[in-house]
Design a protein around this motif. Structure first.
Motif, PDB file in Angstrom:
ATOM      1  N   LEU A 256       0.937  -1.143   0.059  1.00 48.72           N
ATOM      2  CA  LEU A 256      -0.003  -0.141  -0.113  1.00 48.72           C
ATOM      3  C   LEU A 256       0.947   1.432  -0.713  1.00 48.72           C
ATOM      4  O   LEU A 256       0.369   2.110  -0.583  1.00 48.72           O
ATOM      5  CB  LEU A 256      -0.918  -0.069   1.080  1.00 48.72           C
ATOM      6  N   CYS A 257       2.001   1.583   1.274  1.00 49.67           N
ATOM      7  CA  CYS A 257       2.737   2.234   0.460  1.00 49.67           C
ATOM      8  C   CYS A 257       3.702   2.506  -0.960  1.00 49.67           C
ATOM      9  O   CYS A 257       3.692   3.462  -1.553  1.00 49.67           O
ATOM     10  CB  CYS A 257       3.931   1.916   1.433  1.00 49.67           C
TER      11      CYS A 257
ATOM     12  N   VAL B 262      -0.909  12.954   5.894  1.00 54.67           N
ATOM     13  CA  VAL B 262      -1.801  11.786   5.698  1.00 54.67           C
ATOM     14  C   VAL B 262      -2.652  11.113   4.722  1.00 54.67           C
ATOM     15  O   VAL B 262      -3.823  12.170   4.229  1.00 54.67           O
ATOM     16  CB  VAL B 262      -2.727  11.950   7.119  1.00 54.67           C
ATOM     17  N   SER B 263      -2.513   9.962   3.968  1.00 62.14           N
ATOM     18  CA  SER B 263      -3.437   9.389   3.424  1.00 62.14           C
ATOM     19  C   SER B 263      -4.355   8.396   3.606  1.00 62.14           C
ATOM     20  O   SER B 263      -3.757   7.260   4.143  1.00 62.14           O
ATOM     21  CB  SER B 263      -3.174   9.015   2.227  1.00 62.14           C
TER      22      SER B 263
ATOM     23  N   MET C 168     -11.643  -3.110   5.469  1.00 64.14           N
ATOM     24  CA  MET C 168     -10.173  -2.327   5.889  1.00 64.14           C
ATOM     25  C   MET C 168      -9.791  -1.275   5.410  1.00 64.14           C
ATOM     26  O   MET C 168     -10.549  -0.747   4.569  1.00 64.14           O
ATOM     27  CB  MET C 168      -9.422  -3.838   5.692  1.00 64.14           C
ATOM     28  N   GLY C 169      -9.585  -0.810   6.659  1.00 64.91           N
ATOM     29  CA  GLY C 169      -8.554   1.103   5.785  1.00 64.91           C
ATOM     30  C   GLY C 169      -6.804   0.422   6.599  1.00 64.91           C
ATOM     31  O   GLY C 169      -6.361   0.329   6.923  1.00 64.91           O
ATOM     32  N   SER C 170      -6.716   0.985   5.774  1.00 70.06           N
ATOM     33  CA  SER C 170      -5.247   1.735   5.987  1.00 70.06           C
ATOM     34  C   SER C 170      -5.238   3.724   6.071  1.00 70.06           C
ATOM     35  O   SER C 170      -5.671   4.265   5.705  1.00 70.06           O
ATOM     36  CB  SER C 170      -4.322   1.035   4.370  1.00 70.06           C
ATOM     37  N   ILE C 171      -3.859   4.014   6.920  1.00 68.09           N
ATOM     38  CA  ILE C 171      -3.344   5.106   6.855  1.00 68.09           C
ATOM     39  C   ILE C 171      -1.827   5.441   6.661  1.00 68.09           C
ATOM     40  O   ILE C 171      -1.234   4.146   6.981  1.00 68.09           O
ATOM     41  CB  ILE C 171      -3.114   5.456   8.310  1.00 68.09           C
ATOM     42  N   ILE C 172      -1.386   6.197   5.392  1.00 71.43           N
ATOM     43  CA  ILE C 172      -0.214   6.394   4.500  1.00 71.43           C
ATOM     44  C   ILE C 172      -0.138   7.401   5.150  1.00 71.43           C
ATOM     45  O   ILE C 172      -0.700   8.690   4.738  1.00 71.43           O
ATOM     46  CB  ILE C 172      -0.295   6.058   3.720  1.00 71.43           C
ATOM     47  N   THR C 173       1.502   7.565   5.935  1.00 68.56           N
ATOM     48  CA  THR C 173       2.341   8.805   6.083  1.00 68.56           C
ATOM     49  C   THR C 173       3.534   8.939   5.144  1.00 68.56           C
ATOM     50  O   THR C 173       4.119   7.622   5.038  1.00 68.56           O
ATOM     51  CB  THR C 173       2.937   9.156   7.453  1.00 68.56           C
TER      52      THR C 173
END
Ligand code: PLP
Length: 398
Positions: free
Chosen positions: A68-69, A203-204, A220-225
Protein backbone atom coordinates in the motif's frame (compact mmCIF):
# COMPACT_ATOMS: atom_id res chain seq x y z
CA UNK A 1 10.05 -1.65 -13.34
CA UNK A 2 8.19 1.61 -13.54
CA UNK A 3 4.49 0.83 -13.89
CA UNK A 4 2.39 0.49 -10.76
CA UNK A 5 0.58 -2.55 -12.16
CA UNK A 6 3.94 -4.39 -12.21
CA UNK A 7 4.87 -3.24 -8.72
CA UNK A 8 1.58 -4.53 -7.35
CA UNK A 9 2.42 -8.03 -8.62
CA UNK A 10 6.18 -8.23 -7.97
CA UNK A 11 6.55 -7.58 -4.24
CA UNK A 12 9.40 -8.24 -1.81
CA UNK A 13 7.70 -11.11 0.05
CA UNK A 14 10.22 -13.81 1.00
CA UNK A 15 8.47 -17.20 1.08
CA UNK A 16 9.57 -19.94 3.50
CA UNK A 17 12.70 -21.78 2.29
CA UNK A 18 11.86 -24.44 -0.30
CA UNK A 19 8.33 -23.15 -0.91
CA UNK A 20 8.62 -20.41 -3.45
CA UNK A 21 4.93 -19.73 -4.12
CA UNK A 22 4.12 -16.24 -5.38
CA UNK A 23 1.13 -15.68 -3.12
CA UNK A 24 1.80 -14.44 0.42
CA UNK A 25 1.13 -16.98 3.18
CA UNK A 26 -1.59 -16.36 5.76
CA UNK A 27 0.29 -16.10 9.05
CA UNK A 28 -2.08 -15.99 11.99
CA UNK A 29 -0.95 -15.18 15.49
CA UNK A 30 -1.71 -13.50 18.72
CA UNK A 31 1.32 -15.05 20.47
CA UNK A 32 4.76 -14.96 18.88
CA UNK A 33 7.42 -17.10 20.64
CA UNK A 34 10.79 -15.56 21.57
CA UNK A 35 13.94 -17.68 21.84
CA UNK A 36 15.00 -16.15 25.18
CA UNK A 37 14.28 -13.34 27.63
CA UNK A 38 16.86 -11.04 26.08
CA UNK A 39 15.13 -11.30 22.69
CA UNK A 40 11.75 -10.79 24.32
CA UNK A 41 12.98 -7.58 25.99
CA UNK A 42 14.81 -6.18 22.98
CA UNK A 43 12.46 -6.92 20.09
CA UNK A 44 11.01 -3.61 18.92
CA UNK A 45 7.47 -3.57 17.49
CA UNK A 46 7.58 0.06 16.37
CA UNK A 47 10.10 -0.24 13.56
CA UNK A 48 9.10 -3.68 12.26
CA UNK A 49 12.57 -5.05 12.96
CA UNK A 50 10.93 -8.07 14.58
CA UNK A 51 7.64 -9.67 15.55
CA UNK A 52 6.31 -9.22 19.08
CA UNK A 53 2.56 -9.82 19.09
CA UNK A 54 -0.05 -10.47 16.40
CA UNK A 55 -1.67 -7.10 17.01
CA UNK A 56 1.55 -5.37 15.96
CA UNK A 57 1.98 -7.24 12.71
CA UNK A 58 2.66 -10.56 11.02
CA UNK A 59 4.58 -11.40 7.83
CA UNK A 60 1.21 -11.22 6.05
CA UNK A 61 0.25 -7.75 7.28
CA UNK A 62 3.76 -6.38 6.75
CA UNK A 63 3.55 -7.28 3.04
CA UNK A 64 0.19 -5.57 2.58
CA UNK A 65 1.49 -2.47 4.37
CA UNK A 66 4.51 -2.41 2.08
CA UNK A 67 2.29 -2.83 -1.04
CA UNK A 68 0.00 0.00 0.00
CA UNK A 69 2.98 2.33 0.56
CA UNK A 70 4.03 1.50 -3.00
CA UNK A 71 0.51 2.18 -4.24
CA UNK A 72 0.13 5.57 -2.59
CA UNK A 73 3.75 6.72 -2.58
CA UNK A 74 4.09 6.75 1.22
CA UNK A 75 6.62 5.35 3.67
CA UNK A 76 4.62 4.00 6.61
CA UNK A 77 1.30 2.22 6.68
CA UNK A 78 -1.08 1.14 9.42
CA UNK A 79 -3.92 -1.30 8.83
CA UNK A 80 -7.21 -0.83 10.67
CA UNK A 81 -10.53 -2.73 10.71
CA UNK A 82 -12.40 -0.31 8.38
CA UNK A 83 -12.05 2.91 6.45
CA UNK A 84 -13.97 4.68 9.20
CA UNK A 85 -11.54 3.29 11.80
CA UNK A 86 -8.74 4.92 9.78
CA UNK A 87 -10.52 8.28 10.01
CA UNK A 88 -11.06 7.80 13.76
CA UNK A 89 -7.44 6.72 14.36
CA UNK A 90 -6.17 9.89 12.65
CA UNK A 91 -8.54 12.12 14.63
CA UNK A 92 -7.76 10.51 17.99
CA UNK A 93 -4.01 10.57 17.41
CA UNK A 94 -3.84 14.22 16.37
CA UNK A 95 -6.55 16.01 18.36
CA UNK A 96 -7.04 16.81 22.03
CA UNK A 97 -9.44 18.91 24.11
CA UNK A 98 -9.44 22.53 22.91
CA UNK A 99 -8.32 21.67 19.37
CA UNK A 100 -10.39 22.12 16.22
CA UNK A 101 -10.72 19.98 13.11
CA UNK A 102 -11.88 21.36 9.74
CA UNK A 103 -13.88 19.03 7.51
CA UNK A 104 -15.25 19.66 4.01
CA UNK A 105 -19.04 20.00 4.04
CA UNK A 106 -19.11 17.35 1.28
CA UNK A 107 -16.96 14.86 3.22
CA UNK A 108 -17.78 11.19 3.76
CA UNK A 109 -20.75 11.47 6.18
CA UNK A 110 -19.45 9.37 9.10
CA UNK A 111 -16.34 11.58 9.33
CA UNK A 112 -18.72 14.46 10.18
CA UNK A 113 -20.74 12.27 12.52
CA UNK A 114 -17.60 11.37 14.50
CA UNK A 115 -16.83 15.09 14.89
CA UNK A 116 -20.41 15.80 15.99
CA UNK A 117 -20.38 12.89 18.47
CA UNK A 118 -17.31 11.71 20.33
CA UNK A 119 -15.00 14.56 19.30
CA UNK A 120 -17.49 17.18 20.45
CA UNK A 121 -18.10 15.28 23.71
CA UNK A 122 -14.37 15.34 24.37
CA UNK A 123 -14.12 19.10 23.87
CA UNK A 124 -12.74 18.99 20.34
CA UNK A 125 -14.56 21.44 18.07
CA UNK A 126 -15.14 21.17 14.32
CA UNK A 127 -16.11 23.46 11.51
CA UNK A 128 -17.17 22.63 7.99
CA UNK A 129 -15.62 24.39 5.03
CA UNK A 130 -16.51 24.65 1.36
CA UNK A 131 -13.98 22.42 -0.41
CA UNK A 132 -14.64 24.26 -3.68
CA UNK A 133 -13.53 27.55 -2.15
CA UNK A 134 -9.91 27.47 -0.88
CA UNK A 135 -10.38 30.98 0.56
CA UNK A 136 -13.03 29.55 2.89
CA UNK A 137 -10.53 27.00 4.21
CA UNK A 138 -7.85 29.68 4.62
CA UNK A 139 -10.29 31.90 6.54
CA UNK A 140 -11.35 29.09 8.89
CA UNK A 141 -7.85 27.96 9.91
CA UNK A 142 -7.12 29.42 13.35
CA UNK A 143 -4.51 28.81 16.08
CA UNK A 144 -6.63 25.96 17.47
CA UNK A 145 -6.92 24.18 14.08
CA UNK A 146 -4.85 21.01 14.39
CA UNK A 147 -6.20 18.89 11.55
CA UNK A 148 -7.76 19.55 8.14
CA UNK A 149 -9.55 16.79 6.26
CA UNK A 150 -9.46 16.77 2.46
CA UNK A 151 -11.45 14.59 0.10
CA UNK A 152 -11.52 14.30 -3.71
CA UNK A 153 -13.99 13.85 -5.23
CA UNK A 154 -16.58 14.98 -2.66
CA UNK A 155 -18.75 12.28 -1.17
CA UNK A 156 -22.03 11.65 -3.06
CA UNK A 157 -21.90 14.95 -5.01
CA UNK A 158 -18.46 14.28 -6.57
CA UNK A 159 -17.30 17.89 -6.81
CA UNK A 160 -13.58 17.95 -7.51
CA UNK A 161 -11.68 20.48 -5.38
CA UNK A 162 -8.37 22.20 -6.12
CA UNK A 163 -6.63 19.64 -3.93
CA UNK A 164 -3.12 20.99 -4.46
CA UNK A 165 -4.25 24.46 -3.42
CA UNK A 166 -5.99 23.13 -0.29
CA UNK A 167 -2.87 21.11 0.64
CA UNK A 168 -0.71 24.17 -0.01
CA UNK A 169 -2.81 26.29 2.35
CA UNK A 170 -2.46 23.65 5.10
CA UNK A 171 1.30 23.48 4.55
CA UNK A 172 1.69 27.28 4.60
CA UNK A 173 -0.32 27.53 7.81
CA UNK A 174 1.49 24.62 9.47
CA UNK A 175 -1.65 22.50 9.94
CA UNK A 176 -1.63 18.73 9.39
CA UNK A 177 -3.67 17.69 6.37
CA UNK A 178 -5.30 14.26 6.03
CA UNK A 179 -6.82 13.11 2.76
CA UNK A 180 -9.57 10.53 2.40
CA UNK A 181 -8.11 8.93 -0.73
CA UNK A 182 -10.68 6.16 -1.21
CA UNK A 183 -12.01 7.49 -4.53
CA UNK A 184 -8.55 7.98 -6.06
CA UNK A 185 -7.38 4.60 -4.71
CA UNK A 186 -3.74 5.59 -5.24
CA UNK A 187 -4.37 5.39 -8.99
CA UNK A 188 -6.12 8.59 -10.07
CA UNK A 189 -3.45 10.87 -8.57
CA UNK A 190 -0.49 10.74 -6.20
CA UNK A 191 -1.55 12.01 -2.75
CA UNK A 192 2.03 12.79 -1.71
CA UNK A 193 2.85 14.62 -4.93
CA UNK A 194 -0.09 16.75 -6.04
CA UNK A 195 1.82 19.31 -8.12
CA UNK A 196 4.62 17.22 -9.62
CA UNK A 197 7.06 19.01 -7.32
CA UNK A 198 6.49 17.08 -4.11
CA UNK A 199 3.62 19.04 -2.56
CA UNK A 200 1.58 16.42 -0.76
CA UNK A 201 -0.84 15.80 2.03
CA UNK A 202 0.55 14.66 5.39
CA UNK A 203 -1.71 11.64 5.81
CA UNK A 204 -3.66 9.56 3.28
CA UNK A 205 -6.37 7.22 4.50
CA UNK A 206 -8.01 4.65 2.27
CA UNK A 207 -11.09 2.46 2.70
CA UNK A 208 -9.55 -0.78 1.40
CA UNK A 209 -13.13 -2.03 1.65
CA UNK A 210 -13.71 -0.43 -1.77
CA UNK A 211 -11.39 -0.94 -4.78
CA UNK A 212 -8.40 -2.69 -3.15
CA UNK A 213 -10.60 -5.49 -1.75
CA UNK A 214 -12.76 -5.36 -4.85
CA UNK A 215 -15.16 -8.04 -3.70
CA UNK A 216 -17.65 -6.32 -1.41
CA UNK A 217 -16.65 -8.86 1.24
CA UNK A 218 -13.87 -7.27 3.30
CA UNK A 219 -13.83 -4.30 5.65
CA UNK A 220 -10.41 -2.70 6.14
CA UNK A 221 -8.69 0.66 6.12
CA UNK A 222 -5.17 2.00 5.81
CA UNK A 223 -3.36 5.08 7.08
CA UNK A 224 -0.29 6.14 5.12
CA UNK A 225 2.29 8.79 5.94
CA UNK A 226 5.70 9.86 4.73
CA UNK A 227 7.03 11.68 7.76
CA UNK A 228 8.41 9.42 10.55
CA UNK A 229 7.45 11.59 13.55
CA UNK A 230 3.85 11.86 12.33
CA UNK A 231 3.82 8.15 11.49
CA UNK A 232 4.90 7.37 15.05
CA UNK A 233 2.13 9.47 16.60
CA UNK A 234 -0.43 7.60 14.53
CA UNK A 235 1.19 4.25 15.32
CA UNK A 236 1.22 4.85 19.08
CA UNK A 237 -2.49 5.70 19.01
CA UNK A 238 -3.15 2.65 16.83
CA UNK A 239 -1.32 0.47 19.37
CA UNK A 240 -3.14 1.97 22.36
CA UNK A 241 -6.52 1.47 20.73
CA UNK A 242 -5.72 -2.15 19.78
CA UNK A 243 -6.89 -1.81 16.17
CA UNK A 244 -5.96 -5.20 14.70
CA UNK A 245 -6.99 -6.79 11.40
CA UNK A 246 -7.48 -10.49 10.62
CA UNK A 247 -4.89 -12.28 8.49
CA UNK A 248 -7.53 -13.85 6.23
CA UNK A 249 -8.87 -10.41 5.39
CA UNK A 250 -5.35 -9.13 4.76
CA UNK A 251 -4.79 -12.03 2.40
CA UNK A 252 -8.05 -11.27 0.58
CA UNK A 253 -6.81 -7.75 -0.13
CA UNK A 254 -3.38 -9.05 -1.16
CA UNK A 255 -5.06 -11.40 -3.64
CA UNK A 256 -7.09 -8.58 -5.14
CA UNK A 257 -4.32 -5.99 -5.44
CA UNK A 258 -2.70 -7.37 -8.61
CA UNK A 259 -5.93 -6.75 -10.53
CA UNK A 260 -6.59 -3.32 -8.99
CA UNK A 261 -5.33 -1.32 -11.97
CA UNK A 262 -7.39 -3.34 -14.45
CA UNK A 263 -10.54 -3.30 -12.33
CA UNK A 264 -10.32 0.43 -11.66
CA UNK A 265 -9.96 1.09 -15.39
CA UNK A 266 -12.95 -1.15 -16.17
CA UNK A 267 -15.17 0.57 -13.58
CA UNK A 268 -14.04 3.91 -15.01
CA UNK A 269 -14.76 2.96 -18.64
CA UNK A 270 -18.27 1.65 -17.95
CA UNK A 271 -19.06 4.66 -15.77
CA UNK A 272 -18.12 7.11 -18.53
CA UNK A 273 -20.37 5.31 -21.00
CA UNK A 274 -23.31 5.55 -18.59
CA UNK A 275 -22.54 9.16 -17.75
CA UNK A 276 -22.58 10.11 -21.45
CA UNK A 277 -25.95 8.45 -21.83
CA UNK A 278 -27.34 9.95 -18.61
CA UNK A 279 -26.34 13.47 -19.58
CA UNK A 280 -28.68 13.21 -22.61
CA UNK A 281 -31.69 12.09 -20.58
CA UNK A 282 -34.42 14.67 -19.89
CA UNK A 283 -35.26 13.12 -16.50
CA UNK A 284 -31.99 14.34 -14.99
CA UNK A 285 -31.47 18.01 -14.16
CA UNK A 286 -27.79 17.33 -13.48
CA UNK A 287 -25.28 14.51 -13.85
CA UNK A 288 -22.33 14.62 -11.47
CA UNK A 289 -19.06 12.99 -12.55
CA UNK A 290 -15.66 14.75 -12.54
CA UNK A 291 -14.89 13.88 -16.18
CA UNK A 292 -18.03 15.67 -17.44
CA UNK A 293 -17.12 19.14 -18.69
CA UNK A 294 -19.93 20.83 -16.72
CA UNK A 295 -19.51 18.85 -13.50
CA UNK A 296 -18.32 21.01 -10.57
CA UNK A 297 -14.52 21.11 -10.41
CA UNK A 298 -13.98 19.43 -13.81
CA UNK A 299 -10.94 21.64 -14.52
CA UNK A 300 -9.33 20.67 -11.19
CA UNK A 301 -9.95 16.99 -11.93
CA UNK A 302 -8.39 17.36 -15.37
CA UNK A 303 -5.35 19.06 -13.95
CA UNK A 304 -4.75 16.63 -11.08
CA UNK A 305 -5.66 13.39 -12.83
CA UNK A 306 -3.65 14.14 -15.94
CA UNK A 307 -6.02 14.85 -18.82
CA UNK A 308 -9.50 14.10 -20.16
CA UNK A 309 -8.47 10.44 -20.18
CA UNK A 310 -7.23 10.54 -16.59
CA UNK A 311 -8.89 8.24 -14.07
CA UNK A 312 -12.31 9.05 -12.66
CA UNK A 313 -13.31 5.92 -10.67
CA UNK A 314 -16.70 4.22 -10.86
CA UNK A 315 -19.16 6.56 -9.17
CA UNK A 316 -21.65 9.02 -10.61
CA UNK A 317 -24.72 10.78 -9.28
CA UNK A 318 -27.80 12.25 -10.89
CA UNK A 319 -30.17 14.90 -9.64
CA UNK A 320 -33.66 14.19 -10.90
CA UNK A 321 -35.63 17.01 -12.43
CA UNK A 322 -37.76 18.77 -9.81
CA UNK A 323 -40.95 17.52 -11.47
CA UNK A 324 -40.12 14.08 -10.03
CA UNK A 325 -40.83 13.88 -6.33
CA UNK A 326 -39.27 11.56 -3.76
CA UNK A 327 -41.78 8.79 -4.41
CA UNK A 328 -40.97 8.76 -8.16
CA UNK A 329 -37.29 8.47 -7.35
CA UNK A 330 -37.92 5.68 -4.84
CA UNK A 331 -39.94 3.87 -7.52
CA UNK A 332 -37.04 4.28 -9.96
CA UNK A 333 -34.60 2.76 -7.46
CA UNK A 334 -36.98 -0.08 -6.64
CA UNK A 335 -37.43 -0.84 -10.36
CA UNK A 336 -33.70 -1.35 -10.98
CA UNK A 337 -32.73 -4.99 -11.41
CA UNK A 338 -28.95 -5.01 -11.86
CA UNK A 339 -28.20 -1.99 -9.70
CA UNK A 340 -28.86 -3.28 -6.18
CA UNK A 341 -29.84 -1.08 -3.24
CA UNK A 342 -26.86 -1.11 -0.92
CA UNK A 343 -24.08 0.94 0.64
CA UNK A 344 -20.41 0.95 -0.24
CA UNK A 345 -18.78 0.54 -3.66
CA UNK A 346 -15.77 -0.94 -5.42
CA UNK A 347 -17.08 -4.47 -5.88
CA UNK A 348 -18.22 -6.28 -9.04
CA UNK A 349 -21.94 -5.59 -8.47
CA UNK A 350 -23.45 -2.22 -9.34
CA UNK A 351 -25.17 -0.42 -6.47
CA UNK A 352 -27.56 2.49 -6.06
CA UNK A 353 -28.47 4.74 -3.12
CA UNK A 354 -31.02 7.61 -3.07
CA UNK A 355 -29.82 10.37 -0.71
CA UNK A 356 -31.59 13.06 1.29
CA UNK A 357 -28.90 15.53 0.37
CA UNK A 358 -30.45 18.51 2.19
CA UNK A 359 -29.99 16.72 5.52
CA UNK A 360 -26.34 15.97 4.73
CA UNK A 361 -25.07 19.48 3.94
CA UNK A 362 -25.02 22.67 5.95
CA UNK A 363 -25.77 24.62 2.80
CA UNK A 364 -27.17 23.54 -0.57
CA UNK A 365 -24.32 24.56 -2.88
CA UNK A 366 -25.09 26.95 -5.76
CA UNK A 367 -23.51 24.51 -8.21
CA UNK A 368 -26.14 21.82 -7.56
CA UNK A 369 -29.56 21.74 -9.19
CA UNK A 370 -32.61 21.39 -6.96
CA UNK A 371 -34.06 17.88 -6.90
CA UNK A 372 -33.55 14.40 -5.48
CA UNK A 373 -30.08 12.90 -5.77
CA UNK A 374 -29.27 9.28 -6.55
CA UNK A 375 -25.74 7.90 -6.50
CA UNK A 376 -24.64 4.96 -8.61
CA UNK A 377 -21.64 2.74 -8.05
CA UNK A 378 -20.84 1.05 -11.34
CA UNK A 379 -19.63 -2.53 -10.99
CA UNK A 380 -18.04 -4.82 -13.55
CA UNK A 381 -21.17 -5.88 -15.44
CA UNK A 382 -21.60 -5.03 -19.13
CA UNK A 383 -22.17 -1.30 -19.55
CA UNK A 384 -24.86 -1.97 -22.17
CA UNK A 385 -26.80 -4.15 -19.71
CA UNK A 386 -26.48 -1.50 -17.02
CA UNK A 387 -27.75 1.17 -19.40
CA UNK A 388 -30.77 -0.97 -20.31
CA UNK A 389 -31.46 -1.43 -16.63
CA UNK A 390 -31.43 2.33 -15.99
CA UNK A 391 -33.61 2.86 -19.05
CA UNK A 392 -36.28 0.37 -18.02
CA UNK A 393 -36.35 1.79 -14.47
CA UNK A 394 -36.89 5.32 -15.82
CA UNK A 395 -39.79 4.00 -17.88
CA UNK A 396 -41.22 2.22 -14.85
CA UNK A 397 -41.12 5.13 -12.40
CA UNK A 398 -43.86 7.31 -13.90
C1 PLP B 1 -16.59 3.68 2.41
C2 PLP B 1 -15.82 4.91 2.71
C3 PLP B 1 -15.19 5.08 3.93
C4 PLP B 1 -15.34 4.11 5.06
O1 PLP B 1 -14.95 2.81 4.78
P1 PLP B 1 -15.56 1.58 5.61
O2 PLP B 1 -14.54 0.53 5.43
O3 PLP B 1 -16.90 1.28 5.02
O4 PLP B 1 -15.64 2.04 7.04
C5 PLP B 1 -14.47 6.22 4.13
N1 PLP B 1 -14.37 7.16 3.17
C6 PLP B 1 -14.95 7.03 1.98
C7 PLP B 1 -14.79 8.11 0.96
C8 PLP B 1 -15.70 5.91 1.71
O5 PLP B 1 -16.30 5.79 0.53
Amino acid sequence: MTELSTHLIHHPYAPPAGFVAPQVGVYKASTVIFPNVAAMRSTEWKDKSGYTYGLHGTPTSFVLEERLCTLEGGRECLLVPSGLAAIANVALALLKTGDEVLIPDNAYGPNKTLAEGELKNWGISHRYYDAMNPADLAAKISPITKLVWLEAAGSVTLEFPDLAQLARICRQRGVTSALDNTWGAGLAFAPFDLDGAGLGVDVSIHALTKYPSGGGDVLMGSIITREPALGLRLKLCHMRLGLGVGANDVEAVLRALPSLVLRYAAHDRATRALVQWASQRPEFAQVLHPALADSPGHAHWKQLCGSETGSAAGLFSVIFHERFDGSHVDAFCDALRLFKLGYSWGGPMSLVVPYELASMRQVWPDHLAAGTLVRFSVGLESAADLQSDLQQALAAMV
